[in-house]
Structures are given as structure tokens and as C-alpha cells.
Design a protein around this motif. Structure first.
Motif, mmCIF file in Angstrom:
data_model
loop_
_atom_site.group_PDB
_atom_site.id
_atom_site.type_symbol
_atom_site.label_atom_id
_atom_site.label_comp_id
_atom_site.label_asym_id
_atom_site.label_seq_id
_atom_site.Cartn_x
_atom_site.Cartn_y
_atom_site.Cartn_z
ATOM 1 N N ARG A 269 12.583 12.936 29.624
ATOM 2 C CA ARG A 269 11.520 13.955 29.516
ATOM 3 C C ARG A 269 12.176 15.266 29.116
ATOM 4 O O ARG A 269 13.160 15.689 29.727
ATOM 5 N N TYR A 270 11.611 15.925 28.071
ATOM 6 C CA TYR A 270 12.177 17.196 27.625
ATOM 7 C C TYR A 270 11.175 17.941 26.755
ATOM 8 O O TYR A 270 10.225 17.357 26.252
ATOM 9 N N PRO A 271 11.389 19.250 26.582
ATOM 10 C CA PRO A 271 10.476 20.044 25.764
ATOM 11 C C PRO A 271 10.763 19.864 24.276
ATOM 12 O O PRO A 271 11.919 19.712 23.869
ATOM 13 N N VAL A 272 9.684 19.875 23.489
ATOM 14 C CA VAL A 272 9.779 19.721 22.032
ATOM 15 C C VAL A 272 8.878 20.763 21.398
ATOM 16 O O VAL A 272 7.748 20.966 21.834
ATOM 17 N N LEU A 273 9.371 21.425 20.357
ATOM 18 C CA LEU A 273 8.567 22.389 19.613
ATOM 19 C C LEU A 273 8.004 21.701 18.378
ATOM 20 O O LEU A 273 8.745 21.126 17.577
ATOM 21 N N SER A 274 6.676 21.758 18.233
ATOM 22 C CA SER A 274 6.043 21.178 17.049
ATOM 23 C C SER A 274 5.088 22.201 16.464
ATOM 24 O O SER A 274 5.020 23.341 16.931
ATOM 25 N N GLU A 275 4.310 21.796 15.457
ATOM 26 C CA GLU A 275 3.402 22.726 14.791
ATOM 27 C C GLU A 275 2.368 23.308 15.741
ATOM 28 O O GLU A 275 1.810 24.358 15.475
ATOM 29 N N GLY A 276 2.109 22.638 16.843
ATOM 30 C CA GLY A 276 1.108 23.115 17.798
ATOM 31 C C GLY A 276 1.684 23.888 18.965
ATOM 32 O O GLY A 276 0.967 24.244 19.888
ATOM 33 N N GLY A 277 2.980 24.146 18.953
ATOM 34 C CA GLY A 277 3.618 24.859 20.049
ATOM 35 C C GLY A 277 4.546 23.932 20.833
ATOM 36 O O GLY A 277 4.942 22.868 20.348
ATOM 37 N N TRP A 278 4.870 24.349 22.038
ATOM 38 C CA TRP A 278 5.783 23.576 22.876
ATOM 39 C C TRP A 278 5.026 22.483 23.620
ATOM 40 O O TRP A 278 3.944 22.706 24.142
ATOM 41 N N PHE A 279 5.646 21.321 23.667
ATOM 42 C CA PHE A 279 5.104 20.200 24.414
ATOM 43 C C PHE A 279 6.221 19.616 25.269
ATOM 44 O O PHE A 279 7.397 19.705 24.923
ATOM 45 N N THR A 280 5.822 19.046 26.390
ATOM 46 C CA THR A 280 6.762 18.289 27.202
ATOM 47 C C THR A 280 6.497 16.818 26.909
ATOM 48 O O THR A 280 5.369 16.349 27.077
ATOM 49 N N VAL A 281 7.516 16.127 26.435
ATOM 50 C CA VAL A 281 7.338 14.745 26.013
ATOM 51 C C VAL A 281 8.212 13.810 26.842
ATOM 52 O O VAL A 281 9.216 14.222 27.415
ATOM 53 N N VAL A 282 7.785 12.568 26.908
ATOM 54 C CA VAL A 282 8.616 11.491 27.439
ATOM 55 C C VAL A 282 8.840 10.552 26.270
ATOM 56 O O VAL A 282 7.880 10.061 25.674
ATOM 57 N N LYS A 283 10.116 10.357 25.923
ATOM 58 C CA LYS A 283 10.440 9.537 24.754
ATOM 59 C C LYS A 283 11.430 8.440 25.112
ATOM 60 O O LYS A 283 12.336 8.637 25.916
ATOM 61 N N HIS A 284 11.230 7.318 24.436
ATOM 62 C CA HIS A 284 12.202 6.232 24.489
ATOM 63 C C HIS A 284 13.367 6.680 23.608
ATOM 64 O O HIS A 284 13.180 6.966 22.424
ATOM 65 N N GLN A 285 14.548 6.804 24.162
ATOM 66 C CA GLN A 285 15.667 7.417 23.450
ATOM 67 C C GLN A 285 16.232 6.556 22.323
ATOM 68 O O GLN A 285 16.792 7.078 21.369
ATOM 69 N N LYS A 286 16.060 5.252 22.391
ATOM 70 C CA LYS A 286 16.601 4.387 21.333
ATOM 71 C C LYS A 286 15.734 4.411 20.086
ATOM 72 O O LYS A 286 16.238 4.271 18.975
ATOM 73 N N THR A 287 14.412 4.585 20.260
ATOM 74 C CA THR A 287 13.500 4.569 19.110
ATOM 75 C C THR A 287 12.852 5.924 18.862
ATOM 76 O O THR A 287 12.210 6.107 17.831
ATOM 77 N N LEU A 288 12.983 6.845 19.803
ATOM 78 C CA LEU A 288 12.348 8.167 19.782
ATOM 79 C C LEU A 288 10.821 8.081 19.748
ATOM 80 O O LEU A 288 10.137 8.994 19.308
#
Length: 88
Positions: free
Chosen positions: A45-64
Motif C-alpha cells: 500500500r502506498y500513495p500514487v499521484l495521477s491525473e486526479g490527484g493523490w490516491f492510496t493504492v494497494v498493488k500487486h508488486q509483481k504485476t503492478l
């Protein structure tokens, strides 16, 4: 052949928090069905900046592949020293 060393420059970094199996289950992820061969340790789980602003995402690290995306804090991982001050 000689080993080539690469250096990673020091600078800003963002902590990627671990996710538990119970948290993944609460997000509707069935590891056996959705990510065969993976475990909860493969998610972060980590913050990501996208076109809509900051989001907190949970990502599968091998496939993103994202399994959760929620609106995050206004400035993402940046915490102002003035946050939490009670100024009257």
C-alpha cells in the motif's frame, strides 16, 4: 565478465506498507483465484499521484495491478510541519 555495480541516488522515497491477508480479503481479493502463486507479502500500500490527484493504492508488486484505489491525502506523502498545530 566483471560485475557491474549500480548505485541508487539518495533522495526522497516513499514507504510501501505491507498488506495482510485479511485486508486483501476485505478488499475482495481471493489470492487463489485472482493471483495464483502469490501471497499477501506480494502486495503493498502506498500513495500514487495521477491525473486526479493523490490516491492510496494497494498493488500487486509483481504485476503492478491495483486491487484498491482510494482518494489519498491532499499532498500525498508530504507532511507539513504545520499539520496538527492549533493556532488561535
Amino acid at each position: 565478465m566483471d560485475a557491474v555495480e549500480t548505485s541508487v541516488p539518495e533522495g526522497l522515497s516513499v514507504a510501501r506498507d505491507e498488506v495482510t491477508a485479511d485486508e486483501l480479503k476485505a478488499l475482495g481479493v481471493d489470492l487463489e483465484r485472482d493471483f495464483p502463486g502469490s501471497s499477501a507479502a506480494d502486495f503493498r500500500r502506498y500513495p500514487v499521484l495521477s491525473e486526479g490527484g493523490w490516491f492510496t493504492v494497494v498493488k500487486h508488486q509483481k504485476t503492478l495491478r491495483s486491487v484498491s484505489r482510494e482518494r489519498g491525502p491532499l499532498l500525498g506523502p508530504i507532511v507539513l510541519t504545520s499539520d496538527g498545530l492549533d493556532v488561535d
